[in-house]
Design an enzyme around this catalytic site. Structure first.
Site, short mmCIF file in Angstrom:
data_model
loop_
_atom_site.label_atom_id
_atom_site.label_comp_id
_atom_site.label_asym_id
_atom_site.label_seq_id
_atom_site.Cartn_x
_atom_site.Cartn_y
_atom_site.Cartn_z
N LYS A 6 -64.57 48.73 16.39
CA LYS A 6 -64.83 49.07 17.80
C LYS A 6 -65.13 50.57 17.96
CE LYS A 6 -64.50 44.82 18.87
NZ LYS A 6 -63.45 43.93 19.31
C1 LIG Z 1 -62.83 42.48 19.42
C2 LIG Z 1 -62.80 41.68 20.67
C3 LIG Z 1 -61.62 41.14 21.19
C4 LIG Z 1 -60.33 41.14 20.44
O1 LIG Z 1 -59.90 42.42 20.11
P1 LIG Z 1 -58.67 42.58 19.09
O2 LIG Z 1 -58.26 44.00 19.29
O3 LIG Z 1 -59.20 42.31 17.73
O4 LIG Z 1 -57.62 41.62 19.52
C5 LIG Z 1 -61.67 40.49 22.41
N1 LIG Z 1 -62.81 40.37 23.09
C6 LIG Z 1 -63.98 40.86 22.62
C7 LIG Z 1 -65.21 40.72 23.44
C8 LIG Z 1 -64.00 41.51 21.38
O5 LIG Z 1 -65.16 41.97 20.90
#
Ligand SMILES: *Cc1c(COP(=O)(O)O)cnc(C)c1O
Length: 386
Positions: A186
């Site tokens: 991210k």
């Molecule tokens: C990555 C992601 C999540 C989950 O995030 P985590 O921190 O891995 O739990 C939820 N929604 C979207 C759209 C994502 O891209």
């Protein structure tokens, strides 16, 4: 040309966060403590909120789950969301006992289509969970108006959109709750991690308590030099707290958030310009009233317009040492949701078509100009062959 593999979503880790992790480890406090508090304060300030409104957790999935619980969502309720998202969005809804209900996306923005929401609202609908896909904010004016009319809670899944704004307002602060991911790929990372922000401070306090077993005092305060204090369990909570070692990474990642955004914006615009004449669909230019978070650059490769299929394209990219991603197969493509919720790809045709054709190019701020050019050359070579 270098044959070094370009890892999709490679994090941009600098010396500052490496040293901060070491300092935190030497401090003797690894769990939830002063670094987490500092990270919450910095994040809240970044979003223009009070520190008490931000709760650091160990994933965005946890943030989504806690938001739904704080909103009072439970069995018999329905929550509207998009089929073009990571499975965590729907799973968080399922884990409250509620039923996720899909609203198809607008094929241009790839975000939940506000004009399709009303038709899916029933007396059981309790909340809306829009996802700012790829970093492009959803049509929040329309979504918030529908929420007002039907008294629905709005929980923004901001996993792609930490830097985004909509008409000058920060994503995550437009609805009632905003959920952020600091997963490794991210825009801001702590390895694993997340943050939930809440308009209402009382709900933030409840989520802070639920994130640590439902205990009234967090462990840091329990064992600190302020003296031992007994805790009381007032709800059956969860183990969703962030560690200081994660926050140690996050404070430096957040300090560099604008630099990373600038770099990804440059790469995103470079791709748009260099790939404009290829037989693929490029992401839409963001409108002037939003700040796009530039989390993903997606191509749509559909076998009728492109010389190769999406999956052949992926294999050829991988073969030349470039990692790509798929965001996402639409949720109704997965057997669990077909078997347990009866979802069919044809019920949300736009999201399903995108899911069959989409591929995401590397967009890490750590990419060099030469690596960006290598991606462009590879995409062009694969899509120009007859
Ligand atoms: C990555 C992601 C999540 C989950 O995030 P985590 O921190 O891995 O739990 C939820 N929604 C979207 C759209 C994502 O891209």
């Amino acid at each position: 040309m270098s044959q070094d593999f370009i890892v999709f979503g490679a994090p941009d880790i600098c010396e500052e966060e490496i040293l901060e992790v070491i300092t935190t480890m030497r401090s003797g406090w690894l769990g939830t403590g002063p670094k987490v508090k500092e990270f919450e304060e910095l994040f809240a300030a970044f979003k223009g909120m009070d520190a008490e409104q931000a709760v650091a957790v160990n994933s965005c999935t946890a943030a989504l789950h806690l938001s739904l619980l704080a909103a009072g969502v439970g069995p018999d309720d329905e929550v509207l969301t998009t089929p073009l998202t990571f499975c965590a969005t729907a799973n968080a809804i399922l884990h409250t006992g509620a039923t996720p209900v899909l609203v198809d996306v607008d094929p241009q923005t790839m975000n939940i289509d506000p004009s399709a929401i009303a038709a899916r609202i029933t007396p059981r609908t309790k909340a809306l969970m829009p996802v700012h896909f790829a970093g492009l904010p959803c049509a929040m004016d329309e979504i918030l108006a529908i929420a007002r009319d039907h008294r629905l809670t709005v929980i923004e899944d901001c996993a792609h959109a930490v830097e985004a704004t909509y008409r000058g307002r920060a994503t995550g602060t437009l609805g009632d709750f905003g959920c952020f991911s600091f997963y490794a790929t991210k825009n801001v990372t702590t390895g694993e991690g997340g943050m939930v922000v809440s308009r209402d401070i009382a709900q933030a306090q409840r989520m802070r308590m639920l994130a640590l077993h439902g205990m009234t005092r967090d462990a840091w305060k329990r064992f600190s030099d302020e003296g031992y204090a007994h805790y009381q369990v007032v709800e059956a909570g969860f183990k969703y707290n962030m560690m200081d070692m994660q926050a140690a990474i996050g404070v430096h990642q957040l300090a560099r958030v604008n630099g990373g955004w600038e770099r990804r914006k440059t790469i995103w615009n470079r791709y748009r310009e260099a790939l404009a004449d290829l037989p693929v669909i490029l992401p839409a230019e963001p409108p002037g009233y939003v700040r796009h978070a530039y989390h993903l650059f997606t191509l749509q490769i559909d076998a009728t317009h492109s010389p190769v299929s999406r999956d052949v394209f992926i294999r050829r990219m991988t073969a030349v040492g470039i990692g790509v991603g798929v965001h996402y197969l639409a949720l109704p493509a997965h057997p669990y949701y077909q078997d347990h919720l009866g979802w069919r790809p044809d019920d949300t045709p736009h999201a399903s078509a995108i899911g069959r054709s989409t591929v995401s190019l590397p967009l890490s701020p750590a990419l060099s100009d030469a690596q960006v050019q290598r991606v462009i050359n590879a995409v062009t070579a694969i899509l120009c062959q007859a």
